[in-house]
Design a protein around this motif. Structure first.
Motif, PDB file in Angstrom:
ATOM      1  N   TRP A   7     111.558 113.450  81.045  1.00 23.24           N
ATOM      2  CA  TRP A   7     111.634 112.246  81.868  1.00 23.24           C
ATOM      3  C   TRP A   7     111.744 112.669  83.333  1.00 23.24           C
ATOM      4  O   TRP A   7     112.442 113.632  83.643  1.00 23.24           O
ATOM      5  N   PRO A   8     111.053 111.986  84.250  1.00 24.96           N
ATOM      6  CA  PRO A   8     111.104 112.430  85.653  1.00 24.96           C
ATOM      7  C   PRO A   8     112.514 112.364  86.222  1.00 24.96           C
ATOM      8  O   PRO A   8     113.243 111.384  86.011  1.00 24.96           O
ATOM      9  N   THR A   9     112.878 113.421  86.928  1.00 31.30           N
ATOM     10  CA  THR A   9     114.171 113.415  87.603  1.00 31.30           C
ATOM     11  C   THR A   9     114.099 112.478  88.808  1.00 31.30           C
ATOM     12  O   THR A   9     113.014 112.041  89.218  1.00 31.30           O
ATOM     13  N   GLU A  12     111.873 114.101  91.342  1.00 28.09           N
ATOM     14  CA  GLU A  12     110.451 114.013  91.010  1.00 28.09           C
ATOM     15  C   GLU A  12     109.910 112.617  91.256  1.00 28.09           C
ATOM     16  O   GLU A  12     108.816 112.445  91.805  1.00 28.09           O
ATOM     17  N   ARG A  13     110.671 111.609  90.852  1.00 25.00           N
ATOM     18  CA  ARG A  13     110.229 110.232  91.041  1.00 25.00           C
ATOM     19  C   ARG A  13     110.070 109.915  92.532  1.00 25.00           C
ATOM     20  O   ARG A  13     109.080 109.325  92.957  1.00 25.00           O
ATOM     21  N   LEU A  22     102.473 115.075  92.002  1.00 25.97           N
ATOM     22  CA  LEU A  22     103.600 115.846  91.487  1.00 25.97           C
ATOM     23  C   LEU A  22     103.059 117.032  90.708  1.00 25.97           C
ATOM     24  O   LEU A  22     102.202 116.868  89.836  1.00 25.97           O
ATOM     25  N   VAL A  24     103.605 119.965  87.973  1.00 25.72           N
ATOM     26  CA  VAL A  24     104.424 120.302  86.803  1.00 25.72           C
ATOM     27  C   VAL A  24     104.035 121.712  86.358  1.00 25.72           C
ATOM     28  O   VAL A  24     103.010 121.897  85.683  1.00 25.72           O
ATOM     29  N   ARG A  79     106.712 112.418  81.704  1.00 25.27           N
ATOM     30  CA  ARG A  79     106.724 112.009  83.108  1.00 25.27           C
ATOM     31  C   ARG A  79     105.819 110.803  83.347  1.00 25.27           C
ATOM     32  O   ARG A  79     106.150 109.924  84.136  1.00 25.27           O
ATOM     33  N   LEU A  83     106.850 106.940  84.821  1.00 32.12           N
ATOM     34  CA  LEU A  83     106.236 106.409  86.038  1.00 32.12           C
ATOM     35  C   LEU A  83     105.377 105.174  85.781  1.00 32.12           C
ATOM     36  O   LEU A  83     105.260 104.306  86.648  1.00 32.12           O
TER      37      LEU A  83
END
Length: 298
Positions: A7-9, A12-13, A22, A24, A79, A83
């Protein structure tokens, strides 16, 4: 690992929403990278691709299971869900080979945003409706290896792309070359300005697979030929990503616009793996939708 592991931190978000992309690292293992390289090379031979020439191929999902396995790659799908949400599928896949180029003069960078006429038919800046992901299979950690260039924050304001960025215009100092290592995945919003590539002055051929996750109510971008995957694929999440929707009785509303649980098994998977609290990070609309799963004490 569950999708919750990817899950995006918050960082990251925030970066993705602000910059429009982004990176990865290590989304693919070295073994996966090599398998995909071998499959792409085989497809090139089957298609009669000319050595030393740029080669791009769409509609590839049905050609090898190695491509299919990318549609629910946990490091990326986790991710993407964080989003875009759960009412999504893969509506476009292609790969390309960018061989060495002896000269950088008059190079066709091909600045563009994705979505075709979706971005031009609307009378205002398009919202984010899809996320394109580049799976980079070649070592692009050194410059001048045909890197894609991203123009950060280009999704945040109206811009006349045709006037400001001609297809041959070299990158400005604000453009970011994606100098990534093999196995990296790069997510970018469909409205983020980026190049088709850049001059490849190395001895390597840049090999990349691009896959786009979009809301299920968006049409496919390519033919999306699946061959026998409908009979072979059993995993419900993978079937959703491939657009293998359950049959609906005649006269019923579309499951793309009015989905039920069997249309989007990803939703319940996320509720179990990620939890409602984190799913509410998607925004107010998701929060309102998820309140049906909460018990309130009066």
């Amino acid at each position: 690992m569950t999708l919750a592991s990817f899950w995006p931190t918050a960082e990251e978000r925030s970066f993705f929403e602000r910059e429009g992309y982004l990176v990865v690292p290590d989304a693919l293992s070295p073994a996966q990278v090599q398998r995909l390289v071998d499959v792409i090379d085989r497809c090139g031979r089957e298609d009669g691709a000319q050595p030393g020439r740029f080669y791009n191929q769409v509609d590839i999902l049905g050609r090898d299971d190695a491509f299919v396995e990318l549609v629910d790659n946990p490091a990326v799908l986790g991710r993407i869900c964080g989003l875009l949400g759960w009412n999504i599928w893969v509506n476009h896949v292609h790969f390309n080979l960018r061989p060495p180029d002896a000269s950088s003069e008059n190079y066709r960078y091909g600045w563009h945003v994705d979505g075709g006429v979706f971005s031009t038919d609307l009378q205002y800046q398009a919202p984010m409706t899809a996320i394109k992901v580049g799976f980079y299979l070649t070592d692009l950690s050194e410059p001048d290896r045909g890197q894609t260039h991203i123009f950060p924050r280009s999704h945040m304001s109206e811009r006349n792309w045709q006037d400001d960025f001609k297809r041959f215009t070299p990158p400005t100092e604000k453009a970011v070359p994606l100098c990534v290592r093999p196995g990296s995945a790069v997510l970018f919003q469909q409205r983020t300005l980026h190049s088709h590539g850049s001059p490849n002055l190395s001895q390597l051929t840049r090999k990349t697979i691009f896959m786009q996750w979009a809301y299920r109510w968006l049409f496919p971008v390519d033919t999306m030929t699946l061959h026998d995957l409908g009979q072979r694929v059993e995993d419900p999440i993978r079937r959703q990503m491939l657009g293998l929707d359950p049959a609906r009785p005649k006269g019923k509303l579309s499951g793309r616009y009015y989905p039920v649980a069997t249309d989007i098994p990803l939703k319940n998977r996320l509720i179990q793996d990620v939890g409602i609290q984190k799913l509410c990070e998607l925004g107010p609309a998701a929060t309102r939708h998820l309140t049906q799963f909460l018990d309130f004490e009066l």
